[in-house]
Design a protein around this motif. Structure first.
Motif, PDB file in Angstrom:
ATOM      1  N   TYR A  42      11.117 -14.786 -10.342  1.00  0.00           N
ATOM      2  CA  TYR A  42      11.429 -13.354 -10.250  1.00  0.00           C
ATOM      3  C   TYR A  42      12.598 -12.996 -11.169  1.00  0.00           C
ATOM      4  O   TYR A  42      12.515 -12.071 -11.973  1.00  0.00           O
ATOM      5  CB  TYR A  42      11.768 -12.943  -8.815  1.00  0.00           C
ATOM      6  CG  TYR A  42      10.579 -12.470  -8.022  1.00  0.00           C
ATOM      7  CD1 TYR A  42      10.138 -11.158  -8.095  1.00  0.00           C
ATOM      8  CD2 TYR A  42       9.890 -13.349  -7.181  1.00  0.00           C
ATOM      9  CE1 TYR A  42       9.054 -10.716  -7.363  1.00  0.00           C
ATOM     10  CE2 TYR A  42       8.795 -12.917  -6.448  1.00  0.00           C
ATOM     11  CZ  TYR A  42       8.386 -11.602  -6.540  1.00  0.00           C
ATOM     12  OH  TYR A  42       7.307 -11.171  -5.823  1.00  0.00           O
ATOM     13  N   THR A 100       9.600 -12.853  -0.027  1.00  0.00           N
ATOM     14  CA  THR A 100       8.399 -12.063  -0.256  1.00  0.00           C
ATOM     15  C   THR A 100       8.607 -11.101  -1.425  1.00  0.00           C
ATOM     16  O   THR A 100       9.733 -10.867  -1.872  1.00  0.00           O
ATOM     17  CB  THR A 100       8.032 -11.234   0.994  1.00  0.00           C
ATOM     18  OG1 THR A 100       9.102 -10.331   1.250  1.00  0.00           O
ATOM     19  CG2 THR A 100       7.779 -12.126   2.198  1.00  0.00           C
ATOM     20  N   PHE A 101       7.525 -10.527  -1.889  1.00  0.00           N
ATOM     21  CA  PHE A 101       7.568  -9.527  -2.955  1.00  0.00           C
ATOM     22  C   PHE A 101       8.507  -8.391  -2.573  1.00  0.00           C
ATOM     23  O   PHE A 101       9.340  -7.961  -3.368  1.00  0.00           O
ATOM     24  CB  PHE A 101       6.149  -9.002  -3.220  1.00  0.00           C
ATOM     25  CG  PHE A 101       6.095  -7.911  -4.243  1.00  0.00           C
ATOM     26  CD1 PHE A 101       6.150  -8.209  -5.594  1.00  0.00           C
ATOM     27  CD2 PHE A 101       5.982  -6.585  -3.853  1.00  0.00           C
ATOM     28  CE1 PHE A 101       6.103  -7.199  -6.549  1.00  0.00           C
ATOM     29  CE2 PHE A 101       5.927  -5.569  -4.794  1.00  0.00           C
ATOM     30  CZ  PHE A 101       5.993  -5.883  -6.149  1.00  0.00           C
ATOM     31  N   LYS A 102       8.383  -7.920  -1.343  1.00  0.00           N
ATOM     32  CA  LYS A 102       9.194  -6.799  -0.860  1.00  0.00           C
ATOM     33  C   LYS A 102      10.693  -7.129  -0.886  1.00  0.00           C
ATOM     34  O   LYS A 102      11.522  -6.249  -1.140  1.00  0.00           O
ATOM     35  CB  LYS A 102       8.753  -6.432   0.558  1.00  0.00           C
ATOM     36  CG  LYS A 102       9.446  -5.238   1.146  1.00  0.00           C
ATOM     37  CD  LYS A 102       8.921  -4.944   2.527  1.00  0.00           C
ATOM     38  CE  LYS A 102       9.680  -3.810   3.181  1.00  0.00           C
ATOM     39  NZ  LYS A 102       9.227  -3.544   4.542  1.00  0.00           N
ATOM     40  N   ALA A 103      11.035  -8.375  -0.617  1.00  0.00           N
ATOM     41  CA  ALA A 103      12.440  -8.777  -0.625  1.00  0.00           C
ATOM     42  C   ALA A 103      12.944  -9.107  -2.023  1.00  0.00           C
ATOM     43  O   ALA A 103      14.084  -8.795  -2.373  1.00  0.00           O
ATOM     44  CB  ALA A 103      12.637  -9.986   0.292  1.00  0.00           C
ATOM     45  N   LEU A 105      11.641  -8.206  -5.182  1.00  0.00           N
ATOM     46  CA  LEU A 105      11.557  -7.199  -6.245  1.00  0.00           C
ATOM     47  C   LEU A 105      12.839  -6.379  -6.390  1.00  0.00           C
ATOM     48  O   LEU A 105      13.368  -6.262  -7.505  1.00  0.00           O
ATOM     49  CB  LEU A 105      10.339  -6.292  -6.043  1.00  0.00           C
ATOM     50  CG  LEU A 105      10.128  -5.250  -7.135  1.00  0.00           C
ATOM     51  CD1 LEU A 105       9.836  -5.924  -8.472  1.00  0.00           C
ATOM     52  CD2 LEU A 105       9.009  -4.299  -6.756  1.00  0.00           C
TER      53      LEU A 105
END
Length: 185
Positions: A42, A100-103, A105
């Motif tokens: 990320y 997770t993606f939500k955390a 990004l």
């Protein structure tokens, strides 16, 4: 721009990501390779991608983003830090939840906004953009992976206090960014 200058720039850009990666490492008791790679990918991707976006958008966008980038980073880092402090006392129900993606990004975007302006500078300097952003992304990937491991080694002994400290660090990083662009500018 020479390789040495690019390396120094890449390390400088990756320091925010390193700090947040340390905090991510603090947030879990037993780190897994998947989590280390998630953080590295990320942060590495966004640190490489944002200068490319800045390079492509050019100077017109630079003035607009520079006027609000510090507020975006401050708000995202503060919210994440507050949430980290709030959850510091409880047991993690799902170790992957914080990866997770939500955390990830918002963290990746918040730590790489300054790289957007660097990309605009690259356009002025006529830097070969693909090798430059690749180098920045790879450097940030390695440094972020190391940060997760360092945070996890420290955090295994002091998890609750480390999460509070990590949350405070994120909030202070947001405040620092805000102060650098408002009061100290």
């Amino acid at each position: 721009m020479g390789l040495w200058e690019l390396f120094v720039l890449a390390v400088g850009l990756s320091m925010d990501a390193f700090s947040v990666a340390v905090c991510k490492g603090l947030s879990v008791c037993q780190i897994r390779k998947k989590q280390i790679l998630t953080v590295g990918l990320y942060f590495g991707f966004f640190q490489g991608f944002m200068p490319l976006v800045g390079y492509l958008l050019g100077t017109g966008f630079q003035e607009k983003i520079q006027s609000i980038d510090h507020w975006i980073a401050f708000i995202l880092l503060s919210l994440i830090g507050i949430n980290m402090i709030r959850e510091s006392g409880g047991e993690a129900e799902n170790l992957d939840a914080c990866f997770t993606f939500k955390a990830m990004l918002p963290l990746a975007v918040a730590t790489s906004i300054d790289a957007l302006a660097v990309g605009v500078t690259f356009a002025f300097l006529k830097v070969q953009i693909i090798p430059a952003v690749s180098f920045i992304g790879i450097t940030t990937f390695v440094i972020s992976c190391a940060g997760v491991l360092i945070g996890n080694r420290f955090g295994a002994k002091y998890k609750s206090k480390a999460e509070i400290a990590g949350g405070i660090v994120l909030i202070l990083m947001g405040v620092k960014i805000l102060l650098e662009h408002t009061i100290l500018a």
